[in-house]
Scaffold this motif. Structure first.
Motif, PDB file in Angstrom:
ATOM      1  N   ARG A  88     -38.640 -32.854 -18.755  1.00  0.00           N
ATOM      2  CA  ARG A  88     -37.471 -33.278 -17.984  1.00  0.00           C
ATOM      3  C   ARG A  88     -36.836 -34.558 -18.552  1.00  0.00           C
ATOM      4  O   ARG A  88     -36.261 -35.338 -17.841  1.00  0.00           O
TER       5      ARG A  88
ATOM      6  N   ASN B  55     -47.028 -41.548 -21.642  1.00  0.00           N
ATOM      7  CA  ASN B  55     -46.312 -40.513 -20.903  1.00  0.00           C
ATOM      8  C   ASN B  55     -46.170 -39.293 -21.804  1.00  0.00           C
ATOM      9  O   ASN B  55     -45.591 -39.381 -22.887  1.00  0.00           O
TER      10      ASN B  55
ATOM     11  N   TRP C  11     -41.708 -41.786 -12.892  1.00  0.00           N
ATOM     12  CA  TRP C  11     -43.090 -41.488 -12.524  1.00  0.00           C
ATOM     13  C   TRP C  11     -44.034 -42.569 -13.044  1.00  0.00           C
ATOM     14  O   TRP C  11     -44.908 -43.058 -12.329  1.00  0.00           O
TER      15      TRP C  11
ATOM     16  N   ASN D  83     -46.477 -34.580 -21.998  1.00  0.00           N
ATOM     17  CA  ASN D  83     -46.382 -33.297 -21.304  1.00  0.00           C
ATOM     18  C   ASN D  83     -47.768 -32.697 -21.141  1.00  0.00           C
ATOM     19  O   ASN D  83     -48.671 -32.966 -21.938  1.00  0.00           O
ATOM     20  N   ARG D  84     -47.944 -31.899 -20.111  1.00  0.00           N
ATOM     21  CA  ARG D  84     -49.259 -31.315 -19.829  1.00  0.00           C
ATOM     22  C   ARG D  84     -49.802 -30.505 -21.002  1.00  0.00           C
ATOM     23  O   ARG D  84     -51.011 -30.428 -21.213  1.00  0.00           O
TER      24      ARG D  84
ATOM     25  N   PHE E  65     -41.554 -32.710  -9.565  1.00  0.00           N
ATOM     26  CA  PHE E  65     -41.021 -33.105 -10.870  1.00  0.00           C
ATOM     27  C   PHE E  65     -40.070 -32.064 -11.477  1.00  0.00           C
ATOM     28  O   PHE E  65     -39.040 -32.425 -12.059  1.00  0.00           O
TER      29      PHE E  65
ATOM     30  N   SER F  84     -39.449 -39.226 -16.479  1.00  0.00           N
ATOM     31  CA  SER F  84     -40.706 -39.724 -17.047  1.00  0.00           C
ATOM     32  C   SER F  84     -40.897 -41.197 -16.723  1.00  0.00           C
ATOM     33  O   SER F  84     -41.990 -41.630 -16.330  1.00  0.00           O
TER      34      SER F  84
ATOM     35  N   MET G  73     -46.085 -34.947  -7.451  1.00  0.00           N
ATOM     36  CA  MET G  73     -45.215 -34.856  -8.612  1.00  0.00           C
ATOM     37  C   MET G  73     -45.251 -33.466  -9.245  1.00  0.00           C
ATOM     38  O   MET G  73     -44.236 -32.981  -9.766  1.00  0.00           O
ATOM     39  N   ASN G  74     -46.387 -32.810  -9.199  1.00  0.00           N
ATOM     40  CA  ASN G  74     -46.454 -31.441  -9.719  1.00  0.00           C
ATOM     41  C   ASN G  74     -45.492 -30.526  -8.976  1.00  0.00           C
ATOM     42  O   ASN G  74     -44.885 -29.622  -9.557  1.00  0.00           O
TER      43      ASN G  74
ATOM     44  N   GLU H 105     -50.255 -37.144  -7.999  1.00  0.00           N
ATOM     45  CA  GLU H 105     -50.141 -36.060  -8.977  1.00  0.00           C
ATOM     46  C   GLU H 105     -49.794 -34.737  -8.302  1.00  0.00           C
ATOM     47  O   GLU H 105     -48.971 -33.968  -8.814  1.00  0.00           O
TER      48      GLU H 105
ATOM     49  N   ASP I 276     -49.179 -36.930 -17.254  1.00  0.00           N
ATOM     50  CA  ASP I 276     -48.980 -35.622 -17.885  1.00  0.00           C
ATOM     51  C   ASP I 276     -48.054 -34.776 -17.016  1.00  0.00           C
ATOM     52  O   ASP I 276     -48.428 -34.295 -15.958  1.00  0.00           O
ATOM     53  N   GLU I 277     -46.844 -34.616 -17.498  1.00  0.00           N
ATOM     54  CA  GLU I 277     -45.804 -33.933 -16.724  1.00  0.00           C
ATOM     55  C   GLU I 277     -45.933 -32.417 -16.841  1.00  0.00           C
ATOM     56  O   GLU I 277     -46.248 -31.903 -17.918  1.00  0.00           O
TER      57      GLU I 277
END
Length: 364
Positions: free
Chosen positions: A90, A62, A98, A64-65, A246, A95, A242-243, A239, A85-86
């Motif tokens: 947050r 998990n 998801w 981050n983008r 999130f 995390s 969630m984009n 995805e 990839d968040e």
């Protein structure tokens, strides 16, 4: 029976690592650095450790983008659908939700269990670590409980969380009586002397469906609505959803949320030798001391009449240090930090914020 054959592991690797500033930087934080010169980064070492316990196809990352390309470069063996990839930071409850959503989709079993681990820990006794994780999974498989792995404190460290042992459940497993996050030093001394408190390692074991249900109750219900409307969703659909959603989730840390709010949490007394390398002081305490109790981390240094310091420099740099007692000396790229080691976590946070406000992002 192998308790990890239906178990999954989630490695959190999306933090900014600011407590180890300036060596850990926003564009390349600590989990992606070979901090100790061992040939493997913190993330790679964590993955290696977990791959000796879990099937490799059961390990999820998990992040981050901003860091997903680094994850793929350092762990090319991890499939794309095992990397979450968040889009924004947050914290770890969103995390975890998801990633649990993805695991439930891929696992297809109500009996699946999960372990959450940070990517910046040192485990000294991996054989004991594997045995105790197996015992923990056996417990959560047969009980509607969540286990956090606790270790006996070795010093009055104000930078850690302290779990008070409650009523015994099984061998080495207790109810959580209370939890105190980052106490003042005097309280940490009291906790250490009492013998009733264990450090929170941030390592959690749980039944996937049970933990999913509890954590979802803390978040907006759009994700459950998505499942109802798209029972056969694809990774791409998840995805996209969630984009969009999130960023709306609250900023909740997993360990504080579970330990302070959830009555299903138990603590397991563990003895696998643990250190959090998330702060300069904790690194100093965890590492072998050199002459005059100095800790030099993979750096070229001449030390004269100096003691109790921790030093970390980039390759190709050399330092000569004289007269310092109890300091952090760290250089990386365009920043040199020299500050007192005691209570350095608070000092580093203060300086990061001050530099960011006065000098901008190029130094962060």
């Amino acid at each position: 029976m192998n308790q990890t054959e239906n178990a999954y592991c989630v490695i959190f690797a999306g933090g900014k690592g600011r407590r180890l500033w300036p060596f850990s930087r926003a564009h390349y934080p600590k989990q992606f650095i070979d901090f100790f010169g061992l040939g493997r980064t913190q993330l790679q070492q964590t993955y290696d450790r977990m791959a000796r316990i879990f099937p490799k196809g059961h390990i999820y990352i998990n992040t981050n983008r901003d860091y997903v390309d680094i994850v793929r470069e350092q762990l090319p063996e991890v499939a794309d659908d095992h990397i979450i990839d968040e889009p924004v930071h947050r914290n770890t409850v969103p995390s975890a939700v998801w990633t649990l959503h993805r695991i439930r989709h891929n696992a297809g079993s109500e009996k699946a269990t999960v372990m959450f681990t940070p990517s910046d820990h040192v485990i000294l006794d991996e054989d004991t670590f594997r045995l105790e994780i197996g015992e923990g999974f056996d417990f959560v498989t047969h009980n509607d409980s969540i286990i956090t792995l606790g270790v006996k404190p070795t010093r009055a460290e104000p930078g850690y969380g302290y779990i008070q042992l409650g009523d015994p459940m099984e061998h080495n497993i207790y109810k959580v009586q209370s939890f105190t996050e980052k106490p003042e030093r005097e309280f940490a001394k009291m906790f250490l002397q009492s013998g009733e408190f264990y450090w929170n390692t941030g390592l959690f074991l749980a039944n996937v469906d049970s933990l999913w249900t509890y954590l979802c109750s803390l978040l907006p219900n759009e994700l459950r609505t998505f499942d109802q409307e798209h029972p056969n969703w694809t990774i791409e659909e998840e995805e996209d959803f969630m984009n969009d959603h999130f960023p709306l989730y609250p900023n909740l840390p997993l360990d504080l949320t579970l330990l302070e709010r959830c009555d299903k949490v138990c603590v397991m007394k563990c003895d696998f030798g643990w250190a959090d390398v998330g702060t300069w002081h904790s690194i100093y305490e965890a590492m072998r001391k050199g002459e005059n109790d100095n800790v030099v981390i993979d750096s070229d240094v001449i030390i004269d009449d100096a003691r109790n310091n921790v030093v970390k420099l980039p390759k190709g740099r050399m330092a000569v240090i004289n007269g310092l007692d109890g300091y952090i000396v760290v250089e990386n790229d365009n920043v040199l930090l020299i500050c007192k080691k005691e209570d350095s976590s608070a000092l580093v946070r203060k300086y990061v914020n001050e530099v960011q406000m006065k000098k901008g992002e190029k130094f962060i």
